[in-house]
Design a protein around this motif. Structure first.
Motif, PDB file in Angstrom:
ATOM      1  N   ILE A 221     -67.461  16.987 -77.358  1.00 47.33           N
ATOM      2  CA  ILE A 221     -67.815  16.809 -75.950  1.00 47.33           C
ATOM      3  C   ILE A 221     -66.527  16.532 -75.185  1.00 47.33           C
ATOM      4  N   ALA A 222     -66.492  16.887 -73.915  1.00 48.83           N
ATOM      5  CA  ALA A 222     -65.342  16.560 -73.076  1.00 48.83           C
ATOM      6  C   ALA A 222     -65.825  16.045 -71.728  1.00 48.83           C
ATOM      7  N   GLU A 223     -65.034  15.164 -71.131  1.00 44.39           N
ATOM      8  CA  GLU A 223     -65.311  14.754 -69.762  1.00 44.39           C
ATOM      9  C   GLU A 223     -64.780  15.815 -68.804  1.00 44.39           C
ATOM     10  N   PRO A 224     -65.362  15.930 -67.618  1.00 45.37           N
ATOM     11  CA  PRO A 224     -64.943  16.978 -66.671  1.00 45.37           C
ATOM     12  C   PRO A 224     -63.452  16.934 -66.357  1.00 45.37           C
ATOM     13  N   LYS A 225     -62.842  18.115 -66.376  1.00 44.98           N
ATOM     14  CA  LYS A 225     -61.444  18.337 -65.989  1.00 44.98           C
ATOM     15  C   LYS A 225     -60.438  17.593 -66.862  1.00 44.98           C
ATOM     16  N   ALA A 226     -60.851  17.154 -68.035  1.00 53.44           N
ATOM     17  CA  ALA A 226     -59.912  16.494 -68.943  1.00 53.44           C
ATOM     18  C   ALA A 226     -58.869  17.494 -69.428  1.00 53.44           C
ATOM     19  N   LEU A 227     -57.629  17.033 -69.583  1.00 53.38           N
ATOM     20  CA  LEU A 227     -56.565  17.865 -70.135  1.00 53.38           C
ATOM     21  C   LEU A 227     -56.692  17.863 -71.648  1.00 53.38           C
ATOM     22  N   ILE A 228     -56.851  19.055 -72.232  1.00 61.34           N
ATOM     23  CA  ILE A 228     -57.028  19.188 -73.679  1.00 61.34           C
ATOM     24  C   ILE A 228     -56.122  20.317 -74.165  1.00 61.34           C
ATOM     25  N   PRO A 245     -53.103  30.723 -66.748  1.00 61.53           N
ATOM     26  CA  PRO A 245     -54.093  30.478 -65.686  1.00 61.53           C
ATOM     27  C   PRO A 245     -53.975  29.059 -65.133  1.00 61.53           C
ATOM     28  N   ASP A 246     -54.386  28.882 -63.882  1.00 56.66           N
ATOM     29  CA  ASP A 246     -54.269  27.578 -63.232  1.00 56.66           C
ATOM     30  C   ASP A 246     -55.069  26.501 -63.954  1.00 56.66           C
ATOM     31  N   ASP A 247     -56.218  26.881 -64.525  1.00 54.27           N
ATOM     32  CA  ASP A 247     -57.079  25.899 -65.185  1.00 54.27           C
ATOM     33  C   ASP A 247     -56.812  25.821 -66.692  1.00 54.27           C
ATOM     34  N   PHE A 248     -55.694  26.371 -67.131  1.00 56.66           N
ATOM     35  CA  PHE A 248     -55.371  26.387 -68.555  1.00 56.66           C
ATOM     36  C   PHE A 248     -55.349  24.968 -69.114  1.00 56.66           C
ATOM     37  N   GLN A 249     -55.967  24.775 -70.282  1.00 57.11           N
ATOM     38  CA  GLN A 249     -56.056  23.505 -71.008  1.00 57.11           C
ATOM     39  C   GLN A 249     -56.973  22.477 -70.333  1.00 57.11           C
ATOM     40  N   GLN A 254     -61.439  25.221 -71.886  1.00 59.61           N
ATOM     41  CA  GLN A 254     -61.717  25.135 -73.317  1.00 59.61           C
ATOM     42  C   GLN A 254     -63.185  25.407 -73.620  1.00 59.61           C
ATOM     43  N   PHE A 255     -64.068  24.973 -72.744  1.00 59.78           N
ATOM     44  CA  PHE A 255     -65.499  25.237 -72.931  1.00 59.78           C
ATOM     45  C   PHE A 255     -65.787  26.737 -72.831  1.00 59.78           C
ATOM     46  N   ASP A 256     -65.196  27.374 -71.840  1.00 57.94           N
ATOM     47  CA  ASP A 256     -65.409  28.813 -71.650  1.00 57.94           C
ATOM     48  C   ASP A 256     -64.901  29.623 -72.842  1.00 57.94           C
ATOM     49  N   GLY A 258     -64.897  28.486 -76.011  1.00 60.29           N
ATOM     50  CA  GLY A 258     -65.565  28.084 -77.244  1.00 60.29           C
ATOM     51  C   GLY A 258     -64.915  26.975 -78.035  1.00 60.29           C
ATOM     52  N   MET A 259     -63.964  26.259 -77.446  1.00 56.71           N
ATOM     53  CA  MET A 259     -63.277  25.208 -78.193  1.00 56.71           C
ATOM     54  C   MET A 259     -64.086  23.915 -78.243  1.00 56.71           C
ATOM     55  N   ILE A 260     -64.878  23.645 -77.221  1.00 50.82           N
ATOM     56  CA  ILE A 260     -65.731  22.461 -77.193  1.00 50.82           C
ATOM     57  C   ILE A 260     -67.168  22.900 -76.945  1.00 50.82           C
ATOM     58  N   ASP A 261     -68.098  21.993 -77.257  1.00 52.94           N
ATOM     59  CA  ASP A 261     -69.515  22.339 -77.190  1.00 52.94           C
ATOM     60  C   ASP A 261     -70.159  22.058 -75.841  1.00 52.94           C
ATOM     61  N   MET A 262     -69.695  21.017 -75.157  1.00 49.25           N
ATOM     62  CA  MET A 262     -70.296  20.685 -73.863  1.00 49.25           C
ATOM     63  C   MET A 262     -69.367  19.809 -73.047  1.00 49.25           C
ATOM     64  N   ILE A 263     -69.564  19.843 -71.737  1.00 50.25           N
ATOM     65  CA  ILE A 263     -68.860  18.960 -70.805  1.00 50.25           C
ATOM     66  C   ILE A 263     -69.905  18.028 -70.212  1.00 50.25           C
ATOM     67  N   VAL A 264     -69.661  16.725 -70.313  1.00 54.75           N
ATOM     68  CA  VAL A 264     -70.656  15.739 -69.901  1.00 54.75           C
ATOM     69  C   VAL A 264     -70.053  14.767 -68.890  1.00 54.75           C
ATOM     70  N   HIS A 265     -70.744  14.595 -67.782  1.00 55.77           N
ATOM     71  CA  HIS A 265     -70.334  13.622 -66.777  1.00 55.77           C
ATOM     72  C   HIS A 265     -70.415  12.219 -67.371  1.00 55.77           C
ATOM     73  N   ARG A 266     -69.485  11.349 -66.962  1.00 52.59           N
ATOM     74  CA  ARG A 266     -69.448   9.997 -67.522  1.00 52.59           C
ATOM     75  C   ARG A 266     -70.746   9.240 -67.290  1.00 52.59           C
ATOM     76  N   HIS A 267     -71.415   9.483 -66.158  1.00 51.52           N
ATOM     77  CA  HIS A 267     -72.673   8.787 -65.874  1.00 51.52           C
ATOM     78  C   HIS A 267     -73.803   9.252 -66.792  1.00 51.52           C
ATOM     79  N   LYS A 268     -73.616  10.410 -67.415  1.00 49.22           N
ATOM     80  CA  LYS A 268     -74.630  10.946 -68.331  1.00 49.22           C
ATOM     81  C   LYS A 268     -74.223  10.810 -69.788  1.00 49.22           C
ATOM     82  N   MET A 269     -73.087  10.159 -70.039  1.00 51.91           N
ATOM     83  CA  MET A 269     -72.532  10.137 -71.389  1.00 51.91           C
ATOM     84  C   MET A 269     -73.433   9.392 -72.365  1.00 51.91           C
TER      85      MET A 269
END
Length: 304
Positions: A221-228, A245-249, A254-256, A258-269
């Motif tokens: 899982i990753a938090e939104p816009k985290a640098l990975i 690309p501007d959004d690289f890493q 990474q989600f697009d 296939g490197m991570i399974d989902m992006i989850v907002h902290r309030h929904k973690m």
């Protein structure tokens, strides 16, 4: 002696000219949109900007309080390691850097481990604190992650790891790099025992951490816009001689790919992790069960 001029008047002047001391940490500026946020509002929002939804870095205690039911958990004793095995010194002695980091964060090292109920399921959670020397992976951090895995094996409890690191700790040299295979072996034991391991990648997760335990989870899982990423953007561009690309890493990139399974907002973690933990442990949630978060209470560290 003129009592009015020499005593009374100076006292009155001091009362009206005295500067009001205002704490400088009451307001925080969002690094993304520049919005000024009152510190209590920011803490209540788990350090997520209410204007642009930017996820700021959050401390270990705050992370534990937001995840464990009623904020109740026990710290895991992660043991001690050799303080300065290489007698390393750059601009400062390594022990001096450790003292500064400990005074700043109130932590012994970058990784803290605790166990307690997550939606009434006993769970082990480890948090890597970027505020402690950039969350760098050293002997103490590696040992803490291993102790967390051992506690998860002992309790047969799911293991959740929140990563945030700039990579290996250079002050410990090869001993730091050795933590990559050591943690890998510990996590393999979890897999062989059928104990779930979930990784939550937060901003930033890079270097040797990403190349080892950060990518060995059953679910990522990753938090939104985290640098990975492993290497820095500039290093990669200079190596391949291409514009990235501007959004690289970013987590979204990474989600697009296939490197991570989902992006989850902290309030929904917590809600998401609770659902995954129950799914992976085959424990359906009772409709009568509920959990609420209140300020954390920490019990005496338990033996690991």
């Amino acid at each position: 002696m003129n009592w009015i001029n020499n005593v009374v008047r100076p006292k009155i002047q001091r009362v009206f000219t005295k500067k009001q001391q205002t704490p400088d940490n009451l307001w925080h500026k969002c690094p993304s949109c520049g919005e000024m946020i009152f510190h209590r509002d920011l803490d209540a929002a788990q350090r997520v900007c209410p204007a642009c939804d930017h996820h700021m870095r959050i401390g270990t205690k705050e992370r534990f309080a937001a995840l464990f039911d009623r904020g109740e958990y026990q710290l895991v004793d992660v043991g001690q390691v050799v303080l300065d095995p290489l007698k390393f010194r750059d601009q400062k002695k390594y022990p001096d850097r450790l003292k500064e980091a400990r005074a700043k964060t109130g932590r012994e090292d970058a990784v803290s481990v605790a166990h307690g109920p997550l939606d009434d399921v006993e769970t082990v959670i480890a948090v890597e604190d970027f505020a402690f020397m950039g969350g760098s992976l050293g002997m103490a951090a590696g040992e803490a992650i291993i102790k967390g895995a051992e506690k998860a094996l002992e309790l047969k409890a799911p293991y959740i790891l929140f990563t945030a690191a700039g990579g290996a700790r250079m002050q410990e040299g090869i001993l730091s790099l050795m933590q990559m295979p050591r943690t890998t072996v510990a996590l393999q034991l979890l897999r062989e025992a059928g104990v779930p391991f979930i990784v939550v990648l937060t901003d930033p997760t890079t270097g040797g951490v990403l190349a080892s335990y950060a990518m060995l989870g059953d679910i990522h899982i990753a938090e939104p816009k985290a640098l990975i990423g492993f290497s820095g953007r500039r290093v990669i561009e200079q190596t391949i001689r291409e514009k990235l690309p501007d959004d690289f890493q970013s987590a979204e990139f990474q989600f697009d790919h296939g490197m991570i399974d989902m992006i989850v907002h902290r309030h929904k973690m917590k809600e998401t992790l609770a659902r995954l933990v129950r799914l992976l442990t085959h424990r359906p949630r009772s409709p009568k069960q509920g959990s609420a978060n209140v300020p954390a209470t920490v019990a005496t560290p338990s033996a690991s």
